[in-house]
Design a protein around this motif. Structure first.
Motif, PDB file in Angstrom:
ATOM      1  N   ILE A   1      44.272  13.699 -57.311  1.00 21.12           N
ATOM      2  CA  ILE A   1      45.521  13.059 -56.351  1.00 21.12           C
ATOM      3  C   ILE A   1      45.069  13.808 -55.021  1.00 21.12           C
ATOM      4  CG2 ILE A   1      47.304  14.720 -56.641  1.00 21.12           C
ATOM      5  CD1 ILE A   1      49.117  12.600 -56.080  1.00 21.12           C
ATOM      6  N   ASP A   2      44.851  12.673 -53.847  1.00 19.16           N
ATOM      7  CA  ASP A   2      44.482  13.151 -52.598  1.00 19.16           C
ATOM      8  C   ASP A   2      43.449  14.074 -52.376  1.00 19.16           C
ATOM      9  OD1 ASP A   2      45.076  12.976 -49.733  1.00 19.16           O
ATOM     10  OD2 ASP A   2      46.482  14.747 -49.934  1.00 19.16           O
ATOM     11  N   VAL A   3      42.456  13.833 -52.915  1.00 20.44           N
ATOM     12  CA  VAL A   3      41.108  14.539 -53.305  1.00 20.44           C
ATOM     13  C   VAL A   3      39.994  13.435 -52.463  1.00 20.44           C
ATOM     14  CG1 VAL A   3      39.338  15.433 -54.784  1.00 20.44           C
ATOM     15  CG2 VAL A   3      41.679  15.827 -55.106  1.00 20.44           C
ATOM     16  N   GLY A   4      39.224  14.191 -51.576  1.00 20.82           N
ATOM     17  CA  GLY A   4      38.067  13.489 -50.736  1.00 20.82           C
ATOM     18  C   GLY A   4      38.081  13.981 -49.401  1.00 20.82           C
TER      19      GLY A   4
ATOM     20  N   ALA B   1      52.094  17.989 -57.301  1.00 20.66           N
ATOM     21  CA  ALA B   1      51.907  17.052 -56.164  1.00 20.66           C
ATOM     22  C   ALA B   1      52.906  15.750 -56.233  1.00 20.66           C
ATOM     23  CB  ALA B   1      50.508  16.656 -56.260  1.00 20.66           C
ATOM     24  N   ILE B   2      53.033  15.251 -57.311  1.00 18.75           N
ATOM     25  CA  ILE B   2      54.053  14.116 -57.380  1.00 18.75           C
ATOM     26  C   ILE B   2      55.483  14.378 -57.206  1.00 18.75           C
ATOM     27  CG2 ILE B   2      55.152  12.385 -59.028  1.00 18.75           C
ATOM     28  CD1 ILE B   2      52.509  12.065 -60.289  1.00 18.75           C
ATOM     29  N   CYS B   3      55.813  15.466 -57.351  1.00 17.73           N
ATOM     30  CA  CYS B   3      57.220  15.962 -57.071  1.00 17.73           C
ATOM     31  C   CYS B   3      57.204  16.509 -55.830  1.00 17.73           C
ATOM     32  CB  CYS B   3      57.414  17.328 -58.064  1.00 17.73           C
ATOM     33  SG  CYS B   3      57.927  16.960 -59.751  1.00 17.73           S
ATOM     34  N   ALA B   4      56.082  16.911 -54.922  1.00 20.13           N
ATOM     35  CA  ALA B   4      56.095  17.344 -53.497  1.00 20.13           C
ATOM     36  C   ALA B   4      56.298  15.990 -52.739  1.00 20.13           C
ATOM     37  CB  ALA B   4      55.073  18.008 -53.293  1.00 20.13           C
ATOM     38  N   ILE B   5      55.583  14.833 -53.119  1.00 13.97           N
ATOM     39  CA  ILE B   5      55.533  13.528 -52.477  1.00 13.97           C
ATOM     40  C   ILE B   5      57.137  13.348 -52.515  1.00 13.97           C
ATOM     41  CG2 ILE B   5      54.867  11.165 -52.692  1.00 13.97           C
ATOM     42  CD1 ILE B   5      52.448  12.128 -53.947  1.00 13.97           C
ATOM     43  N   VAL B   6      57.765  13.146 -53.749  1.00  9.22           N
ATOM     44  CA  VAL B   6      59.124  12.663 -53.666  1.00  9.22           C
ATOM     45  C   VAL B   6      60.095  13.301 -52.985  1.00  9.22           C
ATOM     46  CG1 VAL B   6      61.188  12.327 -55.391  1.00  9.22           C
ATOM     47  CG2 VAL B   6      58.854  11.913 -56.087  1.00  9.22           C
ATOM     48  N   MET B   7      59.755  14.894 -53.039  1.00  6.12           N
ATOM     49  CA  MET B   7      60.827  15.944 -52.296  1.00  6.12           C
ATOM     50  C   MET B   7      60.463  15.410 -50.605  1.00  6.12           C
ATOM     51  SD  MET B   7      62.981  17.382 -54.031  1.00  6.12           S
ATOM     52  CE  MET B   7      63.243  18.614 -52.710  1.00  6.12           C
TER      53      MET B   7
ATOM     54  N   ALA C   1      50.634   5.748 -52.010  1.00  7.97           N
ATOM     55  CA  ALA C   1      49.684   4.739 -52.506  1.00  7.97           C
ATOM     56  C   ALA C   1      48.387   5.330 -52.205  1.00  7.97           C
ATOM     57  CB  ALA C   1      49.678   3.585 -51.918  1.00  7.97           C
ATOM     58  N   MET C   2      48.261   5.842 -50.773  1.00  3.26           N
ATOM     59  CA  MET C   2      47.124   6.568 -50.078  1.00  3.26           C
ATOM     60  C   MET C   2      46.810   7.782 -50.655  1.00  3.26           C
ATOM     61  SD  MET C   2      46.158   4.615 -47.526  1.00  3.26           S
ATOM     62  CE  MET C   2      46.549   3.274 -48.771  1.00  3.26           C
ATOM     63  N   LEU C   3      47.698   8.530 -51.114  1.00  5.87           N
ATOM     64  CA  LEU C   3      47.502   9.750 -51.764  1.00  5.87           C
ATOM     65  C   LEU C   3      46.649   9.648 -53.111  1.00  5.87           C
ATOM     66  CD1 LEU C   3      50.546  12.328 -51.100  1.00  5.87           C
ATOM     67  CD2 LEU C   3      48.519  11.955 -49.856  1.00  5.87           C
ATOM     68  N   PHE C   4      47.253   8.668 -54.091  1.00  8.80           N
ATOM     69  CA  PHE C   4      46.695   8.294 -55.277  1.00  8.80           C
ATOM     70  C   PHE C   4      45.162   7.874 -54.934  1.00  8.80           C
ATOM     71  CE2 PHE C   4      51.217   8.569 -57.203  1.00  8.80           C
ATOM     72  CZ  PHE C   4      51.054   9.041 -58.131  1.00  8.80           C
ATOM     73  N   ILE C   5      44.853   7.190 -54.127  1.00 15.00           N
ATOM     74  CA  ILE C   5      43.673   6.392 -53.967  1.00 15.00           C
ATOM     75  C   ILE C   5      42.679   7.308 -52.930  1.00 15.00           C
ATOM     76  CG2 ILE C   5      44.405   4.114 -54.682  1.00 15.00           C
ATOM     77  CD1 ILE C   5      44.171   3.317 -51.523  1.00 15.00           C
ATOM     78  N   SER C   6      43.278   8.501 -52.446  1.00 17.97           N
ATOM     79  CA  SER C   6      42.764   9.322 -51.468  1.00 17.97           C
ATOM     80  C   SER C   6      42.218   8.684 -50.162  1.00 17.97           C
ATOM     81  CB  SER C   6      41.405   9.935 -52.231  1.00 17.97           C
ATOM     82  OG  SER C   6      41.590  10.657 -53.455  1.00 17.97           O
ATOM     83  N   TRP C   7      43.235   7.746 -49.785  1.00 14.46           N
ATOM     84  CA  TRP C   7      42.988   7.045 -48.460  1.00 14.46           C
ATOM     85  C   TRP C   7      41.620   6.396 -48.440  1.00 14.46           C
ATOM     86  CZ3 TRP C   7      46.577   7.617 -44.552  1.00 14.46           C
ATOM     87  CH2 TRP C   7      47.492   8.775 -44.865  1.00 14.46           C
ATOM     88  N   GLN C   8      41.168   5.787 -49.481  1.00 14.36           N
ATOM     89  CA  GLN C   8      39.895   5.203 -49.638  1.00 14.36           C
ATOM     90  C   GLN C   8      40.120   3.783 -50.591  1.00 14.36           C
ATOM     91  OE1 GLN C   8      36.741   7.355 -51.245  1.00 14.36           O
ATOM     92  NE2 GLN C   8      36.725   8.862 -49.613  1.00 14.36           N
ATOM     93  N   LEU C   9      40.035   2.614 -50.195  1.00  9.75           N
ATOM     94  CA  LEU C   9      40.388   1.445 -50.404  1.00  9.75           C
ATOM     95  C   LEU C   9      39.225   0.975 -51.567  1.00  9.75           C
ATOM     96  CD1 LEU C   9      41.949  -0.413 -47.527  1.00  9.75           C
ATOM     97  CD2 LEU C   9      43.208   0.862 -49.395  1.00  9.75           C
ATOM     98  N   ASP C  10      38.309   1.439 -51.242  1.00 10.26           N
ATOM     99  CA  ASP C  10      36.863   0.867 -52.051  1.00 10.26           C
ATOM    100  C   ASP C  10      36.382   1.728 -53.046  1.00 10.26           C
ATOM    101  OD1 ASP C  10      36.081   2.543 -50.070  1.00 10.26           O
ATOM    102  OD2 ASP C  10      34.515   1.348 -49.163  1.00 10.26           O
ATOM    103  N   HIS C  11      36.988   2.798 -53.436  1.00  5.64           N
ATOM    104  CA  HIS C  11      36.587   3.673 -54.467  1.00  5.64           C
ATOM    105  C   HIS C  11      37.604   4.114 -55.318  1.00  5.64           C
ATOM    106  CE1 HIS C  11      33.652   4.457 -51.268  1.00  5.64           C
ATOM    107  NE2 HIS C  11      32.704   4.596 -52.259  1.00  5.64           N
ATOM    108  N   SER C  12      37.250   4.386 -56.643  1.00  6.36           N
ATOM    109  CA  SER C  12      38.454   4.880 -57.506  1.00  6.36           C
ATOM    110  C   SER C  12      38.217   6.213 -57.567  1.00  6.36           C
ATOM    111  CB  SER C  12      37.990   4.187 -58.830  1.00  6.36           C
ATOM    112  OG  SER C  12      38.015   2.795 -58.989  1.00  6.36           O
ATOM    113  N   THR C  13      39.505   6.746 -57.996  1.00  6.00           N
ATOM    114  CA  THR C  13      39.443   8.459 -58.072  1.00  6.00           C
ATOM    115  C   THR C  13      39.534   8.516 -59.572  1.00  6.00           C
ATOM    116  OG1 THR C  13      41.956   8.167 -58.207  1.00  6.00           O
ATOM    117  CG2 THR C  13      40.721   8.513 -55.836  1.00  6.00           C
ATOM    118  N   LYS C  14      39.272   9.935 -59.810  1.00  5.28           N
ATOM    119  CA  LYS C  14      39.178  10.357 -61.241  1.00  5.28           C
ATOM    120  C   LYS C  14      40.556  10.704 -61.743  1.00  5.28           C
ATOM    121  CE  LYS C  14      35.044  13.148 -60.478  1.00  5.28           C
ATOM    122  NZ  LYS C  14      34.229  14.017 -60.133  1.00  5.28           N
ATOM    123  N   LYS C  15      40.569  10.719 -63.110  1.00  5.85           N
ATOM    124  CA  LYS C  15      41.899  10.949 -63.690  1.00  5.85           C
ATOM    125  C   LYS C  15      42.509  12.456 -63.305  1.00  5.85           C
ATOM    126  CE  LYS C  15      41.622   8.122 -67.937  1.00  5.85           C
ATOM    127  NZ  LYS C  15      41.445   8.178 -69.420  1.00  5.85           N
ATOM    128  N   TRP C  16      43.779  12.517 -63.408  1.00  4.58           N
ATOM    129  CA  TRP C  16      44.354  13.745 -62.935  1.00  4.58           C
ATOM    130  C   TRP C  16      44.181  14.052 -61.491  1.00  4.58           C
ATOM    131  CZ3 TRP C  16      48.619  14.348 -66.106  1.00  4.58           C
ATOM    132  CH2 TRP C  16      48.564  13.785 -67.055  1.00  4.58           C
TER     133      TRP C  16
END
Length: 417
Positions: free
Chosen positions: A369-372, A302-308, A352-367
């Protein structure tokens, strides 16, 4: 006695020969310099892509492991108690802000660069030591900013990420159009392309198989109403695009609609996969919290896809030119630097939005990305928007044609009167 014969020397003098030689030498040297600068410019974009990749990895490290680092940095008052304001969601936003600042500065300093011999071209393609120092400073500054400012940036980043998705969508549609024009023959010449028809068949078979698999995996029960709605609406869009592209007035062939169908089906699949792990209709719920090697590989992919995605959109400035027939000279830059850096600046907001799943007030789980649910709906809306733009691209020439014909008839009538 006959007159003496006058001998005329018609040989060119040195003063006449030297300028010709000098001009040819200067032209050859100029071509060599342009070729060298062009290579450096093309190589520079890969360096920027590598910097962007490192920034993504840094954001991930700070999100998942920053709580072990920042409590030891007592002088960072902006990080709050136990450094929580500099890790997890806020940590990702701070790294994103630093990356955004760097590429925005590059955007400002390369604005309206057009020639390879300009000083700003050298700044874009060289001076890497200074730029790495600038990148370090840009990434450091946000960690001294108060938390409320970072939250404001998060709201802005949502808008910037949406703009990035729109630019990416336009770039994808332009690529599909180019691909169709390249592989499919001109209908006016009445040619046939076996390879184009073969590729069209492959895309349609893949799209159909993808839809069937999504029904089997994500809509196994009638209680999965939302997934059924997503997949069924994608089927409707798939059929509509195929029928319109084959209409006699449109006649765009099957290849472009087949590629676009595969793209929107991929977006639908990605949206359903982004549903939270507590969703009963997703087989991913069985793997929730295990963090096995497939999860790690999926995360890295997913990270490589973001960069590409950021890289491919950044170098595709031609899709956003209003004047298509611009004359290109040998000393022109190979791509628009300001557009390239602007896209990377928006891409910083997007990751940034993918790493935090577009939510500013919630933490995402380890490993993860873009879940929620927010991520799911962003992708679904992106899918619908992509299909709408593509359908309009198909029917717009037909809609505009009567207006053009009426205008021409009016002009002819006025001329005859």
């Amino acid at each position: 006695m006959s007159d003496p014969i006058e001998v005329v020397d018609n040989r060119p003098r040195n003063s006449e020969v030297v300028p010709v030689k000098e001009s040819s030498v200067n032209a050859a040297w100029k071509n060599f310099e342009c070729s060298t600068e062009r290579k450096k410019s093309l190589q520079a974009r890969y360096v920027y892509g590598f910097i962007f990749l490192l920034t993504n990895l840094l954001a991930w490290l700070i999100r998942d492991y920053g709580h072990k680092i920042f409590p030891k940095l007592y002088y960072l008052k902006a990080c709050g108690v136990d450094g929580l304001e500099c890790s997890r969601t806020n940590g990702v936003l701070r790294v994103s802000l630093g990356c955004c600042i760097f590429f925005f500065l590059m955007f400002l300093t390369t604005l309206k660069t057009r020639k390879l011999y300009e000083a700003r071209n050298a700044w874009h393609s060289r001076w890497w030591t200074i730029k790495f120092v600038l990148m370090f400073i840009s990434l450091t500054i946000p960690f001294f900013c108060p938390s409320f400012f970072i939250q404001y940036y998060g709201e802005v980043a949502r808008i910037g990420a949406g703009i990035f998705l729109l630019l990416q969508l336009v770039s994808v549609i332009q690529f599909i159009t180019w691909w169709n024009n390249y592989w499919m023959p001109d209908s006016k010449l009445k040619q046939t392309s076996i390879l184009g028809l073969f590729m069209s068949t492959i895309f349609y078979i893949a799209s159909t198989c993808g839809l069937v698999l999504m029904y089997l995996l994500y809509a196994r029960r009638l209680s999965c109403t939302l997934n059924l709605f997503f997949i069924t609406w994608t089927v409707i869009l798939f059929i509509v695009m195929m029928l319109i592209s084959l209409h006699s007035k449109v006649n765009r062939g099957l290849l472009s609609s087949g590629i676009m169908a595969s793209y929107i089906i991929f977006l639908c699949w990605s949206a359903i996969r982004s549903e939270p792990s507590n969703s009963k209709c997703s087989p991913a719920s069985e793997m929730a919290g295990k963090g096995d090697w497939t999860t790690v590989l999926g995360f890295l992919f997913a990270i490589c896809a973001i960069v590409m995605a950021t890289f491919s959109t950044g170098i595709d400035s031609q899709s956003f030119q209003f004047q298509r027939n611009e004359v290109e000279w040998e000393d022109d830059i190979p791509y628009k630097y300001e557009f390239f850096h602007a896209v990377f600046s928006l891409g910083a907001m997007y990751f940034a939005m993918l790493f935090i799943s577009w939510q500013l007030d919630h933490s995402t789980k380890k490993w993860s990305i873009d879940v929620g649910w927010a991520s799911t709906w962003v992708k679904i809306v992106n899918e619908w928007f992509a299909a709408t733009i593509y359908l309009w691209k198909l029917i717009s020439p037909v809609v505009r044609q009567p207006k053009v014909m009426n205008h021409e008839e009016t002009v002819q009538h006025v001329d005859s009167v």
